[in-house]
Design a protein around this motif. Sequence first.
Motif, PDB file in Angstrom:
ATOM      1  N   LEU A   9       0.831  -1.196   0.000  1.00 58.63           N
ATOM      2  CA  LEU A   9       0.000   0.000   0.000  1.00 58.63           C
ATOM      3  C   LEU A   9       0.872   1.255   0.000  1.00 58.63           C
ATOM      4  O   LEU A   9       0.638   2.185  -0.779  1.00 58.63           O
ATOM      5  N   ASN A  13       1.348   3.965  -3.034  1.00 58.54           N
ATOM      6  CA  ASN A  13       1.066   5.391  -2.857  1.00 58.54           C
ATOM      7  C   ASN A  13       2.276   6.254  -3.204  1.00 58.54           C
ATOM      8  O   ASN A  13       2.129   7.333  -3.773  1.00 58.54           O
ATOM      9  N   ASN A  59      -6.525   3.257  -3.274  1.00 57.70           N
ATOM     10  CA  ASN A  59      -6.729   3.084  -1.838  1.00 57.70           C
ATOM     11  C   ASN A  59      -8.094   2.495  -1.507  1.00 57.70           C
ATOM     12  O   ASN A  59      -8.226   1.772  -0.531  1.00 57.70           O
ATOM     13  N   TRP A  71      -6.067   5.260   5.733  1.00 55.25           N
ATOM     14  CA  TRP A  71      -6.247   6.361   4.801  1.00 55.25           C
ATOM     15  C   TRP A  71      -5.279   7.499   5.143  1.00 55.25           C
ATOM     16  O   TRP A  71      -4.737   8.143   4.252  1.00 55.25           O
ATOM     17  N   SER A  74      -1.854   6.485   4.015  1.00 57.35           N
ATOM     18  CA  SER A  74      -1.780   6.566   2.559  1.00 57.35           C
ATOM     19  C   SER A  74      -1.653   8.008   2.086  1.00 57.35           C
ATOM     20  O   SER A  74      -0.828   8.316   1.217  1.00 57.35           O
TER      21      SER A  74
END
Length: 92
Positions: A9, A13, A59, A71, A74
């Motif tokens: 993740l 990002n 996401n 979140w 990210s």
Amino acid sequence: MKISKWAWLMIGNAALGLITCYLYILFWVAFSMGDTETILSWKASTSFLTGVLLFAVWNYFMIRNHDRKYWGHSAFTYLATILLFILLFQTI
């Protein structure tokens, strides 16, 4: 969330942040050919909308079943990558 998924993740990002920066430069060069557009033109800034859309889709599919704190992780990774690129680009 497993550490491997969290790592993917964050890597994703960071990659999206770099893609957003390169899209901005590409759009700026493409739209400024023959014109006197500055680097802060609104035409080039539309590339940020593409980057933010890619960020949201990536996401959503990666962390839709997890806590909201991811979140924040990210968004921080995405924005930090863009800011780091800008700082490095200014020193070159």
